[in-house]
Scaffold this active site. Structure first.
Site, PDB file in Angstrom:
ATOM      1  N   CYS A   4       0.863  -1.178   0.000  1.00 48.95           N
ATOM      2  CA  CYS A   4       0.000   0.000   0.000  1.00 48.95           C
ATOM      3  C   CYS A   4       0.894   1.221   0.000  1.00 48.95           C
ATOM      4  O   CYS A   4       1.973   1.201   0.585  1.00 48.95           O
ATOM      5  CB  CYS A   4      -0.865   0.033   1.248  1.00 48.95           C
ATOM      6  SG  CYS A   4      -2.048  -1.297   1.329  1.00 48.95           S
ATOM      7  N   GLU A  58       1.743  -3.547  -5.740  1.00 49.79           N
ATOM      8  CA  GLU A  58       0.674  -4.534  -5.698  1.00 49.79           C
ATOM      9  C   GLU A  58      -0.557  -3.973  -6.404  1.00 49.79           C
ATOM     10  O   GLU A  58      -0.831  -2.777  -6.375  1.00 49.79           O
ATOM     11  CB  GLU A  58       0.349  -4.855  -4.234  1.00 49.79           C
ATOM     12  CG  GLU A  58      -0.591  -6.038  -4.078  1.00 49.79           C
ATOM     13  CD  GLU A  58      -0.876  -6.351  -2.613  1.00 49.79           C
ATOM     14  OE1 GLU A  58       0.014  -6.142  -1.771  1.00 49.79           O
ATOM     15  OE2 GLU A  58      -1.998  -6.802  -2.329  1.00 49.79           O
TER      16      GLU A  58
END
Lengths: 469, 729
Positions: A325, A359
């Site tokens: 994140c 990601e």
């Protein structure tokens, strides 16, 4: 007067960035009554969820009200493009009151199927991009993650309807089919963090007791949540932190990076995740923070090291992710900090000797930031190439990837995005157009904040050789 | 566009791409973009969100302008940064250290209450502070403890009192306030935890669930092992440290004790005006004597409990001294020794405390709390001070206690060495076989399951001799000398395969059976079969009979006979019952099986023909005897080579009558055999029985003297050797 229930769609007034009135189509997600006035939680279709808000009835265009169509629900639920609003839990929550079947107010024809409407509008406004995107076979959202390499993805899609636990790697979810209506609505009105007051963008699982508060107070340094200013005041007499509780691995000027182990410092990691969730839609807090490292970027002033943003990173990634994140806190956004965070993440990958990629899925802002970073990084290399002994400079994609630690696929997608790849005389070439060169030079001129690799004091750990992370 | 009809090569990441400026390739504008050949990379975004209005606008703006335009950014909810009270809230200033900040993980966990006082609490605090002084932190600690102690249910006032060491009034008011405020919901807000039952798997507010073990990768296993060993070592070290600290504690305590005692002694001496130490000397003398018993203590573990042992030594000496005269305490002492030698698991249920400590000694890393040290050290001190070799020469053959057995210390009464008088161990016996003999004997099971009769001489011998009317009663002439093995060897060898003729052998065995295994009816009141159901004699080969000649008194003899009478009656009754079916009855062990005999088990008194024998030898079919008979082979060849061999080897020294145990014959005697006892036993086929019988008939006449035995034994040996290969087939 017709009852407006959850699931209804109608144009809702909102101001755009130019402060002009707009009437985008919106879906009613929730209805509540505050001091005898009805409030409606609306999601503007084809706008990001972060703009969802509570509106009064005078902002609703009742004339164009569309009632939820029962049969339309099934296809949209299956994740066809543009169908995100409608959640499976809606049925449970809905009151038993009969939905008026013959609406007198709206003579509107049955709801146009969403994909087509979205497509139409897209095609009209952005013909080029829109069609380009359309070429990709659109899959249901939940399937897409499987492309990213999750091997146990299929096991999650339990056909019997009993939702199983999500996979345990990674930090983001793309499968929203299990979302309930609660997580689709912002639950915290305002967060006070240090000098700043932040309006959360998304749901975050802070203790439910605290969600009713007008302001949630956070300790600026340990990120503990408190219900009142008095509590925060009391807390600050006991909290002696003036920087994130980790090791400082980078400092240049006022910018510092702290590394925090999600296993060793659970409280801080969890608090960080909670506030990050307020601004990251796809972030999941389903599992504990143990397999993650958190790199917190701070800006120093005499009061302490103030958190600017952070990124998390799996200690061991099976899919070459070097970022899980990533977030710049809203007060610091659009000032180059995001790019700095990204640059730092690639510097770490360079030290590790690996290429990496963030990601998936990326958010809109994430995509823009990463594209911008990749573009600038690659262009920097391409423009720096000097012809050696009169030969035309040339470079392979692998070389770019090695130099920058940007994963090969990201390099290719960036080159494509910049339209640099051309086919000429039987081979691929990279062509730098003038506007790209100019644009790059202007952008680099504005980019003051850079990571200085010399200031990085980082030794990567081989987490596979340790115990559990 | 026809140019693009061919398929372009796929983009190769390893292939160098020449870099051109657009200006250098004016002709390129004609052919347009070839994006077809290069597969379109996914943006990496959620497909739904990819189409969002603002993103698309921003992307197109970037495409067009190559830089961001103010009005083309993606709008986000606003954030303000104009806190007015920030400086008041966050007091003080921080200087940047020269070095990078390095945080020790442990330093972060300062013990501060998680609870933070709110303004409501402040009101209470102000109210309370009118009466007493209470810091906000103190209040927070109290609430914090109360909160953390009550998970589902609030702690009671009594529990709160235990929890908080506070003034009663203060406690009561804070407790009441807390209870009122709490009303079943936590005051320390925490992120909702998962329920272990999985009911919260999709609860929106549950976060940070624990990961299951699925996450552990293979790689970690080896590492786990290593770290486990490290942990063990660590634990050992720690326990050693604890031991050392305990020792130090003990030492310091005894030092203090010594000091106090010395002080006391000096005071007492002063009071007694014992200035030249005379009184002290007289008092100290017995103490020195005591020191004689201070034996060196063998402690295997050099590092452990040394001081403990020393400290407890005094205590142990006293008990050891007592043991010297008082024997029954000894076994207890021994058993600790045994526990040292053999793992204590063998003695479940015994001294659990001792066990654990014992293990601790062996493993070294067991942890002892200081509270345990009392029992601990005594146990260690109890181990016998002498070395193993001195006390336990048996080595592995050492006597080991069995579970559930009650061991009594041997009785020592005066000069009697024998436990039982001779007549109690020997019974009046008559051999009905050819070496007719009558006298005191006892039966025992020899090697290989042979039944041996040990004979003893007694004062009745002459009487018995007269009774023995059998002409060939030559054996009686043999006298028994004191201090010499008194038993005459009688051997009935059970098996051999040399059969002169089958019919003869059959005859033989039938007669043998009849005369051999049947008890004799009472003919003479005084001389009867002396079998009793008494316990089997202990495993002793030789019987020393000093003074055994006068072993039986008249009284004893009579009472004994009365018993025998009773038994005889029983036997007769049973005999009658079984008469019909017992033509070829098998002999039975009366001595052993009397108590649990079945109706169909047979025993017959001797008929009138053999009535002149005073006693009858009994051949047993007891399990031990049957063990000797191996499971029959299909070949029907008997296979007791071991038995015959062993009899050979021991014959010279060991006296004994090998009594025959006829294996069950399936055809003839199976029905009358005490099957309920022995039906699990294998039955031997008839041929073996025949052989046995013939052999017995052959051997017995010559086997009266030990020296004579050699010959038939050799014979037997040969026979058995002949049969040996048969065994295999």
């Amino acid at each position: 007067m017709v009852e407006i229930v959850e699931g209804c769609r109608l144009p809702v007034l909102r101001k755009n960035q130019e402060n002009e009135d707009e009437w985008p189509l919106a879906e009613i997600l929730s209805v509540k009554e505050v001091s005898a006035r009805k409030l409606y939680y609306v999601h503007y279709i084809d706008f990001n969820k972060r703009l969802d808000e509570w509106v009064t009835s005078d902002r609703l265009d009742m004339k164009k009200l569309q009632f939820p169509k029962k049969e339309a629900k099934t296809p949209t639920k299956n994740g066809l493009p543009g169908s995100r609003p409608s959640s499976p839990e809606r049925e449970v929550k809905r009151k038993v009151e009969p939905v008026p079947l013959a609406p007198q107010v709206s003579p509107v024809t049955p709801v146009p199927s969403l994909p087509s409407s979205a497509e139409a509008s897209q095609a009209a406004v952005y013909p080029q991009n829109g069609t380009a995107r359309r070429l990709i076979p659109s899959q249901p959202g939940r399937k897409r993650k499987a492309n990213c390499g999750g091997t146990d993805e299929d096991s999650q899609d339990s056909s019997d309807g009993i939702p199983s636990a999500p996979r345990m790697t990674g930090s983001l979810v793309s499968d929203r089919s299990h979302d309930d209506i609660v997580t689709r609505m912002k639950n915290i009105e305002c967060i006070e963090l240090g000098r700043h007051r932040l309006k959360p963008w998304y749901f975050s699982p802070y203790p439910q007791e605290l969600t009713a508060l007008p302001i949630l107070y956070l300790c600026e340094f340990c990120l503990k949540y408190l219900k009142s200013l008095k509590c925060l005041q009391r807390h600050l007499t006991k909290c002696n932190l003036r920087h994130p509780p980790g090791n400082e691995i980078y400092r240049k000027g006022t910018i510092s990076f702290f590394e925090i182990d999600g296993r060793k410092n659970k409280t801080y990691s969890q608090n960080l995740c909670l506030i990050a969730k307020c601004f990251l839609d796809h972030k999941t807090l389903y599992y504990d923070t143990d397999p993650f490292l958190f790199y917190v970027m701070t800006e120093y002033d005499p009061k302490g090291f103030h958190i600017v943003g952070y990124f998390s990173k799996e200690k061991e990634s099976t899919e070459d992710y070097n970022v899980a994140c990533i977030l710049t806190l809203p007060p610091y956004q659009r000032r180059g900090y995001g790019k700095l965070l990204i640059e730092f993440s690639y510097e770490l990958s360079k030290v590790e000797g690996k290429t990496g990629t963030p990601e998936k899925p990326l958010s809109d802002l994430g995509l823009l930031s990463y594209r911008s970073y990749w573009s600038q990084t690659i262009l920097e290399i391409l423009m720096g190439l000097k012809p050696d002994n009169g030969e035309r400079p040339q470079i392979t994609i692998n070389e770019i990837s090695e130099i920058t630690s940007v994963k090969k696929e990201d390099v290719i997608s960036t080159l494509q995005y910049l339209n640099l790849i051309n086919y000429y005389k039987g081979q691929y070439i990279l062509t730098l157009s003038e506007d790209i060169v100019d644009g790059h030079e202007r952008a680099m001129h504005k980019r003051h904040l850079r990571i200085d690799p010399k200031c990085l004091h980082f030794t990567p750990k081989d987490w596979s050789k340790r115990g559990k992370w | 566009m026809s140019k693009l009809s061919f398929r372009a090569r796929a983009l190769d990441a390893a292939r160098p791409l020449p870099v051109y400026r657009r200006a250098e390739l004016p002709q390129l504008t004609d052919c347009g973009f070839i994006s077809r050949a290069v597969p379109q990379m996914p943006s990496g975004m959620d497909k739904d969100e990819e189409l969002e209005h603002h993103l698309q606008r921003a992307m197109s703006a970037q495409q067009v302008f190559r830089e961001r335009k103010e009005n083309m950014v993606i709008p986000v909810p606003e954030a303000e940064s104009n806190s007015t009270y920030y400086d008041r809230l966050y007091k003080g200033q921080v200087k940047v250290p020269k070095q990078l900040i390095h945080v020790q993980p442990l330093s972060l966990d300062l013990e501060q209450p998680d609870y933070d006082m709110d303004s409501e609490d402040e009101t209470l605090l102000n109210r309370l502070n009118r009466k007493m002084d209470m810091k906000p932190l103190q209040f927070e600690i109290m609430v914090d403890r109360l909160e953390k102690a009550s998970t589902h249910q609030e702690v009671s006032l009594a529990e709160a009192k235990r929890l908080l060491n506070e003034d009663d009034y203060l406690l009561k008011s804070v407790y009441d306030y807390w209870l009122r405020k709490r009303r079943n919901r936590c005051l320390i807000f925490q992120v909702k935890q998962e329920n272990r039952d999985g009911s919260t798997n999709h609860h929106a507010y549950v976060a940070f669930r624990r990961r299951t073990e699925k996450m552990t990768t293979r790689k970690n296993r080896k590492n786990d092992e290593a770290s486990y060993e490290k942990m063990l070592r660590l634990r050992r070290e720690f326990s050693r440290t604890v031991t050392i600290l305990e020792m130090i504690k003990k030492r310091e305590k005894s030092k203090r004790e010594l000091l106090h005692l010395t002080l006391e002694v000096v005071e007492k001496r002063y009071q007694l005006s014992d200035f030249n130490g005379d009184v002290l000397k007289t008092v100290a003398l017995p103490l020195e004597e005591k020191a004689v018993y201070c034996a060196p203590v063998n402690v295997n573990n050099s590092s452990r409990h040394k001081t403990n042992v020393k400290a407890k030594m005094q205590k142990n000496q006293v008990s050891m001294r007592e043991e010297l005269t008082f024997d029954p305490t000894r076994p207890k002492n021994r058993c600790t020794k045994w526990e040292r030698l053999f793992p204590p698991q063998r003695f479940p249920g015994r001294l659990p405390r001792a066990e654990s400590i014992y293990r601790a000694d062996v493993n070294q890393y067991d942890f002892h709390s200081s509270g345990e040290d009392e029992g601990n050290s005594t146990m260690v001190a109890q181990t016998p001070p002498t070395s193993d070799d001195e006390n336990y020469p048996d080595g592995v053959f050492i006597f080991r206690r069995t579970d559930g057995c009650l061991y009594l210390s041997p009785r020592w009464d005066g000069g009697h060495v024998d436990i039982q008088p001779l007549h109690e161990r020997h019974f009046l016996t008559k051999l009905s076989l050819s070496p007719d003999w009558m006298g005191l004997s006892r039966r025992r099971t020899g090697r290989g399951g042979r039944i041996l009769l040990d004979r003893a001489s007694c004062s009745l011998d002459s009487l018995l001799n007269q009774l023995d009317t059998y002409p060939g009663s030559w054996t009686r002439s043999r006298t028994v000398y004191p201090n010499e093995p008194v038993d005459l060897d009688q051997k009935l060898l059970m098996n051999s395969s040399s059969i002169p003729s089958l019919s003869q052998a059959l005859k033989n065995i039938q007669t043998l059976r009849r005369c051999c295994f049947r008890p004799r009816p009472i003919q003479n009141q005084r001389i009867t079969d002396s079998r009793t159901a008494g316990p089997s004699v202990e495993d002793r080969r030789f019987l020393d009979t000093p003074g055994s000649a006068g072993g039986i008194t008249e009284e004893q003899y009579y009472s004994h006979q009365q018993q025998l009478m009773k038994m005889k009656k029983q036997q007769l009754e049973q005999l009658q019952y079984n008469e019909a079916m017992s033509r070829a009855t098998a002999p039975l062990d009366h001595q052993r099986n009397q108590s649990h005999r079945s109706p169909e088990s047979t025993s017959r008194t001797l008929d009138s023909v053999s009535a002149h024998f005073a006693a009858s030898a009994v051949v047993s079919t007891s399990p031990s005897a049957q063990d000797a008979l191996r499971p029959p082979k299909t070949t029907g060849v008997p296979n007791c080579p071991g038995a015959s061999r062993s009899s050979y080897s021991t014959s010279s020294s060991v006296s004994g009558v090998g009594l025959l145990s006829i294996p069950k014959q399936q055809s003839q005697v199976g029905a009358v055999y005490p099957t309920h006892h022995h039906n699990i036993r294998p039955s031997a086929p008839p041929p073996s029985a025949l052989k046995l019988a013939t052999l017995a008939a052959k051997v017995i006449p010559v086997s009266g003297l030990p020296r004579d035995i050699d010959e038939p034994d050799r014979q037997l040996n040969g026979l058995s050797e002949n049969t040996q290969p048969m065994e295999v087939t």
